[in-house]
Design a protein around this motif. Structure first.
Motif, mmCIF file in Angstrom:
data_model
loop_
_atom_site.group_PDB
_atom_site.id
_atom_site.type_symbol
_atom_site.label_atom_id
_atom_site.label_comp_id
_atom_site.label_asym_id
_atom_site.label_seq_id
_atom_site.Cartn_x
_atom_site.Cartn_y
_atom_site.Cartn_z
ATOM 1 N N VAL A 42 0.950 -1.067 -0.471
ATOM 2 C CA VAL A 42 -0.384 0.311 -0.347
ATOM 3 C C VAL A 42 0.853 1.182 0.110
ATOM 4 N N ARG A 43 0.776 2.089 -0.542
ATOM 5 C CA ARG A 43 1.412 3.678 -0.415
ATOM 6 C C ARG A 43 0.380 5.310 0.131
ATOM 7 N N LEU A 44 1.066 5.139 0.837
ATOM 8 C CA LEU A 44 0.778 6.590 2.600
ATOM 9 C C LEU A 44 -0.063 7.868 1.080
ATOM 10 N N GLY A 45 -1.451 7.900 2.331
ATOM 11 C CA GLY A 45 -2.147 9.216 1.908
ATOM 12 C C GLY A 45 -2.450 8.683 0.927
ATOM 13 N N PRO A 95 1.736 -4.047 8.619
ATOM 14 C CA PRO A 95 1.227 -2.386 7.985
ATOM 15 C C PRO A 95 2.400 -1.731 7.667
ATOM 16 N N PHE A 96 2.755 -2.062 6.805
ATOM 17 C CA PHE A 96 3.666 -0.835 5.999
ATOM 18 C C PHE A 96 3.064 -0.458 4.434
ATOM 19 N N ALA A 97 3.920 0.818 4.358
ATOM 20 C CA ALA A 97 3.268 1.377 3.481
ATOM 21 C C ALA A 97 4.124 2.221 3.099
ATOM 22 N N ILE A 129 2.753 1.725 9.550
ATOM 23 C CA ILE A 129 1.412 2.773 8.868
ATOM 24 C C ILE A 129 0.159 2.618 10.508
ATOM 25 N N ASP A 130 -0.945 2.766 10.832
ATOM 26 C CA ASP A 130 -1.792 1.981 11.391
ATOM 27 C C ASP A 130 -2.258 1.067 10.525
#
Length: 622
Positions: free
Chosen positions: A208-211, A254-256, A266-267
């Motif tokens: 997954v990507r942050l934001g 839970p990494f991004a 991340i959360d």
């Protein structure tokens, strides 16, 4: 023309129906009271193997509709009839691969090997595999994690492949070793799954990507639903899809990826919400492995990437309810109840259930992306078999619309009873006929009852007798209550004139949501559980006895028997009623330990009065 389902469907449905006949039936006259505090159950014993899976299936006690719904998701898809081969009729009626002896031949007697139970064989051999997003929210010790892993492996045997995101509430984000420790937690989960015979794949890279998602128009979404602070693009899910196709359970920390292409923790809720949206979009936009015409997986090797369930496994269990003395909600209508649950969340629960509200928000976010038939479940590690029951029935452990006296005395209601969450529908109460959309109500009633409505007679009655109408969604369901005047007394009877739900909403929780709202506006008024913001009285006022009638051969009567506090058979009819709960509570307190007499003064003569008035209500069907 709809093809006939395979024979295994009928066998399973019949078998499961026969299992239900062994359960207790609630044919009672009047519910007086039960034990005030249900016993607290200990942890479930750890499952012992294949036989325990079978017992878990049977304990789920699925109805005929439940079994059909399960098979609709996991069973064989209807196949087009191939061209009829030019083979003699007697050959066509035999099993494939069996030689047909000539008229003079005498076949040898061959003993057939014992066959497994058709119920278990059908359920344990799913044709279609579906996915579920699972949040394993630790910390858990080895015994607890072992029990959770065994339950998830059982789900895989039933056709539900889990995509697991690992979280540990004791590991603070930003610490020096948080990445290393969460990876170790991920590998613990992988090891436990493999210990029980499953193939698991740790996906330690960021998928997954942050934001927020680029070009996402937030104005098109419900502002009360929290958007995840992460997103995916279709190429990010290649590793996930690869693991699923290889028959492996993906286990994900839970990494991004941030804007500098660094992998950061991340959360877990943001990671899960991003996966929910991404998996739905990938399944819709690029359904690789699906046939273009039917939209179903082409074979049992394919996995439907669209999540069917969201499962949150933690130490807290479900969401505590003010109406159940802190015991969990059984079923939550996220559309109409989320705000009220947050407003009534007691301060002490923030200590005992610190993540309940954040998980409630997670469920609402994920289900807003997932199909309407999807559901979420919040469950304690103490109840792993609840996951199996939820998969097969897609229902809570106990119906939220059952009388409170029955719920309070039920051993299934404990601090660890799971909470089932559905996207649900908005519920509103209208009190005048000009607020009713007659066209939509006509469609609802005629489709539900499969009869033609005499509209002139129906609405003419409502013009003078209407008390209120409860509407679910855009007339997906409705409950119509009238005031029936009693001759020579000036009093009136609260009469449930119609209770209807569209066929395509039966089984998605709408029936229970509608009945709970009916309880809040009639016989439940004054009870703590009736303080719900559904546009009605919000618990203010005195409850009234609710009375209704039903044909004796109505298949819905079993459901009515379980929810009514009394019934009376009158020829081809059954008269049902629900006593005002506040009055029953008052009587119980007044008499204390002296007990309640069989007939109270306020009960004398009411059955004959109800019978005289209600049985004279004219039919409004053509």
């Amino acid at each position: 023309m709809v093809p006939h389902p395979p024979a295994s469907h009928h066998i399973l449905a019949a078998g499961l129906k026969s299992c239900r006949t062994q359960t207790a039936k609630a044919f009672y006259a009047t519910v007086r009271g039960h034990a005030d505090t249900p016993p607290v159950e200990l942890d479930e014993p750890p499952p012992s193997g294949h036989n325990d899976l079978i017992l878990s299936i049977l304990r789920a006690n699925p109805s005929l509709r439940d079994s059909k719904s399960y098979l609709a998701s996991f069973g064989p898809r209807p196949q087009q009839n191939p061209k009829t081969p030019l083979v003699p009729q007697e050959v066509q009626n035999t099993q494939p691969g069996v030689a047909i002896p000539g008229p003079e031949a005498k076949p040898d007697r061959v003993e057939e090997p014992p066959k497994p139970s058709p119920i278990v064989a059908s359920i344990l051999n799913p044709v279609i595999r579906r996915t579920a997003l699972v949040k394993v929210q630790g910390p858990f010790n080895d015994v607890q994690l072992d029990s959770i892993a065994r339950g998830l492996v059982f789900l895989e045997k039933l056709g539900l492949v889990t995509v697991i995101v690992v979280e540990n509430d004791n590991l603070s984000r930003g610490d020096d070793n948080d990445r290393t420790e969460i990876i170790e937690e991920t590998m613990r989960v992988v090891s436990m799954l493999e210990k029980h015979g499953a193939k698991a794949r740790p996906i330690l890279g960021s998928i997954v990507r942050l934001g927020p998602k680029p070009n996402d128009d937030a104005s098109l979404r419900d502002p009360t639903i929290r958007l995840p602070e992460a997103h995916t693009i279709p190429s990010d899910l290649m590793t996930l899809r690869s693991a699923l196709r290889a028959g492996e359970i993906p286990v994900i920390p839970p990494f991004a990826l941030d804007s500098f292409c660094r992998s950061v923790r991340i959360d877990a809720n943001d990671a899960i919400a991003a996966l929910a949206r991404g998996m739905v979009e990938a399944g819709t936009m690029n359904p690789t492995g699906f046939t273009s015409d039917e939209g179903y997986p082409a074979s049992s090797e394919d996995v439907d990437l669209t999540p069917l369930r969201l499962m949150i496994i933690n130490r807290e269990g479900g969401v505590p309810s003010y109406a159940r003395s802190g015991y969990p909600h059984l079923l939550i209508n996220l559309t109409s109840e989320s705000s009220h649950i947050e407003e009534t969340f007691h301060k002490q629960w923030r200590e005992s259930h610190p993540t309940a509200l954040s998980n409630l928000a997670l469920a609402r976010t994920c289900l807003s992306y997932m199909p309407p038939s999807s559901s979420a479940i919040m469950v304690s590690h103490r109840s792993p078999s609840s996951l199996i029951g939820n998969l097969i029935t897609n229902k809570p452990a106990l119906s939220s619309s059952l009388p409170h006296a029955l719920l309070q005395g039920n051993r299934k209601l404990t601090p660890h009873t799971p909470t089932l969450l559905r996207r649900g529908l908005d519920i509103r109460v209208v009190r005048t006929l000009d607020q009713v959309d007659r066209k939509k109500l006509n469609v609802l009633l005629e489709q539900s009852f499969q009869r033609t409505l005499d509209q002139e007679a129906f609405y003419s009655r409502l013009e003078t007798n209407l008390d209120f109408v409860i509407v679910a969604g855009d007339y997906a369901g409705a409950a119509i209550v009238t005031n029936e005047r009693c001759p020579n007394t000036g009093a009136s009877i609260s009469y449930l004139d119609k209770f209807a739900v569209l066929p395509n909403h039966q089984g998605d929780g709408t029936v229970d949501f509608l009945w709970v709202a009916l309880h809040d506006e009639s016989y439940g008024l004054g009870h703590p559980s009736a303080v719900n913001p559904n546009g009605g009285k919000e618990g203010k006022g005195e409850g009234r006895d609710l009375v209704w009638r039903s044909r004796a051969n109505n298949p819905v009567n079993k459901w009515y028997f379980e929810r009514s506090t009394g019934h009376l058979r009158i020829g081809s009819w059954v008269l049902f009623w629900c006593d005002a709960e506040k009055r029953l509570k008052t009587e119980q307190g007044r008499r204390g330990s002296t007990g309640v007499s069989y007939i109270e003064h306020w009960e004398q003569g009411r059955l004959s009065l109800w019978t005289d008035v209600i049985m004279k209500v004219p039919s409004v069907w053509k």
